[in-house]
Design a protein around this motif. Structure first.
Motif, PDB file in Angstrom:
ATOM      1  N   LEU A  49      -7.934   1.827 -10.841  1.00  0.00           N
ATOM      2  CA  LEU A  49      -6.713   1.876 -10.246  1.00  0.00           C
ATOM      3  C   LEU A  49      -5.754   2.746 -10.703  1.00  0.00           C
ATOM      4  O   LEU A  49      -5.614   3.294 -11.749  1.00  0.00           O
ATOM      5  N   PRO A  50      -4.916   3.409  -9.466  1.00  0.00           N
ATOM      6  CA  PRO A  50      -4.271   4.631 -10.024  1.00  0.00           C
ATOM      7  C   PRO A  50      -2.797   4.335 -10.734  1.00  0.00           C
ATOM      8  O   PRO A  50      -2.291   5.412 -10.933  1.00  0.00           O
ATOM      9  N   TYR A  51      -2.359   3.127 -10.528  1.00  0.00           N
ATOM     10  CA  TYR A  51      -0.943   2.752 -11.437  1.00  0.00           C
ATOM     11  C   TYR A  51      -0.966   1.185 -11.715  1.00  0.00           C
ATOM     12  O   TYR A  51      -1.991   0.564 -11.043  1.00  0.00           O
ATOM     13  N   CYS A  58      -2.484 -14.428  -9.193  1.00  0.00           N
ATOM     14  CA  CYS A  58      -2.514 -15.107 -10.543  1.00  0.00           C
ATOM     15  C   CYS A  58      -1.189 -14.732 -11.293  1.00  0.00           C
ATOM     16  O   CYS A  58      -0.815 -15.051 -12.503  1.00  0.00           O
ATOM     17  N   ASN A  59      -0.225 -13.831 -10.866  1.00  0.00           N
ATOM     18  CA  ASN A  59       0.846 -13.317 -11.225  1.00  0.00           C
ATOM     19  C   ASN A  59       0.539 -12.530 -12.628  1.00  0.00           C
ATOM     20  O   ASN A  59       1.497 -12.538 -13.690  1.00  0.00           O
ATOM     21  N   ASN A  60      -0.392 -11.828 -12.883  1.00  0.00           N
ATOM     22  CA  ASN A  60      -0.689 -11.097 -14.072  1.00  0.00           C
ATOM     23  C   ASN A  60      -0.816  -9.588 -13.824  1.00  0.00           C
ATOM     24  O   ASN A  60      -0.962  -9.194 -12.733  1.00  0.00           O
ATOM     25  N   TYR A  61      -0.404  -8.891 -14.457  1.00  0.00           N
ATOM     26  CA  TYR A  61      -0.135  -7.422 -14.773  1.00  0.00           C
ATOM     27  C   TYR A  61      -1.650  -6.991 -14.900  1.00  0.00           C
ATOM     28  O   TYR A  61      -2.407  -7.215 -15.735  1.00  0.00           O
ATOM     29  N   ILE A  62      -2.130  -5.746 -14.090  1.00  0.00           N
ATOM     30  CA  ILE A  62      -3.320  -5.247 -14.217  1.00  0.00           C
ATOM     31  C   ILE A  62      -2.814  -3.830 -14.620  1.00  0.00           C
ATOM     32  O   ILE A  62      -2.205  -3.264 -13.588  1.00  0.00           O
ATOM     33  N   THR A  63      -3.369  -3.341 -15.645  1.00  0.00           N
ATOM     34  CA  THR A  63      -3.004  -1.863 -15.922  1.00  0.00           C
ATOM     35  C   THR A  63      -3.600  -0.860 -15.148  1.00  0.00           C
ATOM     36  O   THR A  63      -4.750  -0.845 -14.665  1.00  0.00           O
ATOM     37  N   GLN A  64      -3.320   0.359 -15.320  1.00  0.00           N
ATOM     38  CA  GLN A  64      -3.786   1.647 -14.650  1.00  0.00           C
ATOM     39  C   GLN A  64      -5.051   2.048 -15.173  1.00  0.00           C
ATOM     40  O   GLN A  64      -4.982   1.837 -16.596  1.00  0.00           O
TER      41      GLN A  64
END
Length: 192
Positions: A49-51, A58-64
């Protein structure tokens, strides 16, 4: 150490190199399982993932920097540069996320399944010193009192930012700069 590394591969005795490669003989593609959808124009690649993104499933943040096995497919052209689509499943909820390359703006665009996390940073809000713009630079050059006030406030901010331990070390260094004189003064007080 390289001379001990096994570089030999097993070739069956009935294989004939003139009839094709060993992969053709065994009936496999050189990319093995990553090429299982190659007839549809899809190659399985490792995509990072670039960002930071927010998964809509699921409304979860997935980090860069999270890596996924993504289906890479050519979907178009921008002049002579291909536009690729990367389709992957969220590791938390099985939601499909699709990201396209954007060669015009040299970035990645999320098409569906997620949205980009917008991160803004404000120097005033975080209590750090801001870089001067043109108006403030002219004001600093022309007005001596304004320059003095900003210098004093910047020094106060810098002093507040220094941790207590560092302040104590600095105080100790100042007081014991000349240990002989400090010891002389202490001994003189104790003798009285």
């Amino acid at each position: 150490m390289a001379e001990r590394k096994a570089t030999n591969k097993y070739y069956p005795p009935d294989w004939d190199p003139s009839k094709g490669s060993i992969n053709k003989y065994v009936g496999q593609h050189p990319y093995r399982d990553r090429a299982r959808k190659l007839d549809q124009g899809i190659l399985i690649v490792r995509f990072e993932l670039p960002y930071n993104i927010l998964c809509e499933g699921c409304n979860n943040y997935i980090t860069q920097g999270n890596r996924y096995n993504a289906e890479k497919k050519k979907i178009g052209m921008y002049y002579s540069t291909p536009i690729f689509s990367f389709r992957m499943k969220c590791h938390l909820c099985q939601n499909w996320i699709e990201i396209h390359t954007d060669p015009k703006n040299t970035e990645y665009v999320i098409v569906k399944g997620a949205r980009r996390k917008i991160e803004e940073w404000d120097a005033k809000e975080n209590g750090s010193i801001e870089l001067t713009d043109e108006k403030e630079k002219e004001l600093l050059e022309s007005n001596a009192f304004y320059k003095l006030e900003t210098d004093i406030s910047n020094k106060k901010k810098a002093e507040e930012a220094v941790p207590l331990l560092t302040q104590l070390q600095n105080l100790n260094n100042r007081q014991w700069k000349d240990p002989y004189t400090s010891s002389y003064i202490m001994r003189k007080k104790f003798r009285v």
